[in-house]
Design an enzyme around this catalytic site. Structure first.
Site, PDB file in Angstrom:
ATOM      1  N   HIS A 163       7.561 -52.531 -26.159  1.00 42.92           N
ATOM      2  CA  HIS A 163       8.990 -52.876 -26.123  1.00 42.92           C
ATOM      3  C   HIS A 163       9.154 -54.395 -26.234  1.00 42.92           C
ATOM      4  O   HIS A 163       9.650 -55.054 -25.309  1.00 42.92           O
ATOM      5  CB  HIS A 163       9.519 -52.350 -24.783  1.00 42.92           C
ATOM      6  CG  HIS A 163      10.987 -52.416 -24.548  1.00 42.92           C
ATOM      7  ND1 HIS A 163      11.755 -53.535 -24.800  1.00 42.92           N
ATOM      8  CD2 HIS A 163      11.833 -51.504 -24.026  1.00 42.92           C
ATOM      9  CE1 HIS A 163      13.007 -53.286 -24.443  1.00 42.92           C
ATOM     10  NE2 HIS A 163      13.082 -52.066 -23.974  1.00 42.92           N
ATOM     11  N   GLU A 264      10.903 -52.781 -31.223  1.00 40.48           N
ATOM     12  CA  GLU A 264       9.880 -52.100 -30.450  1.00 40.48           C
ATOM     13  C   GLU A 264       9.091 -51.151 -31.343  1.00 40.48           C
ATOM     14  O   GLU A 264       9.683 -50.318 -32.034  1.00 40.48           O
ATOM     15  CB  GLU A 264      10.558 -51.316 -29.317  1.00 40.48           C
ATOM     16  CG  GLU A 264      11.520 -52.177 -28.514  1.00 40.48           C
ATOM     17  CD  GLU A 264      12.443 -51.369 -27.603  1.00 40.48           C
ATOM     18  OE1 GLU A 264      12.041 -50.282 -27.160  1.00 40.48           O
ATOM     19  OE2 GLU A 264      13.563 -51.840 -27.346  1.00 40.48           O
TER      20      GLU A 264
END
Ligand SMILES: O=P(O)(O)OC[C@H]1O[C@@H](O)[C@H](O)[C@@H](O)[C@@H]1O
EC number: 5.1.3.15
Length: 295
Positions: A163, A264
């Protein structure tokens, strides 16, 4: 007392409540919190820091770090039974678990760290025995390779993400390249569409993009461009909380949405993976700076 040096270029230290590894070799500096196997700094020499971390991040035990590269595992976003079990944490439990670690290689220009954790199959949110390993390689590039090994006799569905929070001078100038033609699903409006132009941020964005795992590039950052490469991922999540959502986020200053964006590397949505008994799934991410054309 000085922090213990664990190898030529690696020091084990503490940042507030968290044990962290600091790496400094001839190519770059980087830092990894053992909680979450969380790379929260990466800076090749002569370059600006690549990753954003909130000024309000307290580096506390049991709370996910706002910035860097959170490892969302073994589920991404809400747990599939999250409506019945609100206690199951968003983005899984890897990011709040302390991982084991070792230095695999420590050369002049490149340092490889391995981090790992095991699950015992007794967690009702994820009742599977698994060994999950993250290999972090720090040199001119930052490379992460996350392997999930199924040690049990049942297959399971894995969703996950690296992420990454990227740092930028001004979100209004950021462009994302090489996404044209791919389909996005907007998690806010629940609409879907095709990306037609180079992508820019001008509002709250929370999109899943299903793609081919092609390289993507980021420009307009206020420093060199960034190239992002993946393996084992045919989906990306693009996220910026913008004005209102920023006010509700933990460990985040309201104005900080202007200095960050997340792209991400994921396995999510239609790109979820099934990991068979004795099987494994590997997700790789590699990030590098590139001189912007015209400089
Ligand atoms: O606040 P968290 O749990 O770190 O999540 C941040 C964001 O992470 C993104 O990946 C999600 O798409 C967003 O919906 C979410 O808000």
């Amino acid at each position: 007392m000085a922090d213990p040096e664990v190898s030529q270029n690696v020091i084990l230290s503490h940042l507030n409540e968290l044990p962290v590894l600091h790496i400094k070799n001839k190519s770059a500096t980087a830092s990894i919190a053992l909680q979450g196997a969380h790379v929260y700094e990466y800076q090749p020499h002569g370059q600006k820091p690549m990753l954003f971390v909130s000024d309000e991040e307290p580096f506390k035990k049991g709370s996910a770090i706002r910035g860097g590269i959170p490892i969302c595992w073994p589920w991404f976003g809400a747990h599939p039974d999250g409506a019945k079990h609100p206690e199951y944490p968003s983005h899984g439990f890897a990011r709040t678990t302390e991982w084991e670690w070792e230095v695999l290689e420590d050369g002049e220009e490149r340092t490889d760290i391995r981090l790992w954790m095991e699950t015992d199959g007794k967690n009702p949110a994820f009742p599977f025995p698994v060994l999950v390993e993250l290999l972090v390689c720090v040199d001119q590039n930052l490379s992460l390779s996350l392997t999930t090994n199924n040690l049990g006799s049942q297959p399971f569905t894995l969703t996950q993400a690296m992420h990454t929070y990227f740092s930028c001078n001004n979100i209004a100038d950021v462009q994302l390249h090489n996404l044209e033609g791919y389909t996005y699903y907007d998690s806010l409006s629940l609409n879907q569409g095709a990306i037609t132009d180079e992508f820019r941020f001008d509002r709250e964005i929370d999109w899943v993009v299903l793609d081919d795992g092609q390289p993507v590039g980021f420009g307009g950052l206020g420093h060199w461009d960034i190239n992002m490469r993946r393996k084992g991922s045919n989906s990306l999540v693009i996220w910026n909380p913008w004005i209102e959502k920023s006010k509700t986020l933990s460990h985040f200053r309201e104005e900080e949405y202007k200095q960050m964006f997340c792209v991400e590397a994921t396995n999510t949505s239609e790109d979820s993976r099934i990991v068979l008994p004795e099987g494994s799934q590997t997700l790789c991410l590699s990030l590098e700076y590139q001189e912007p054309a015209g400089l």
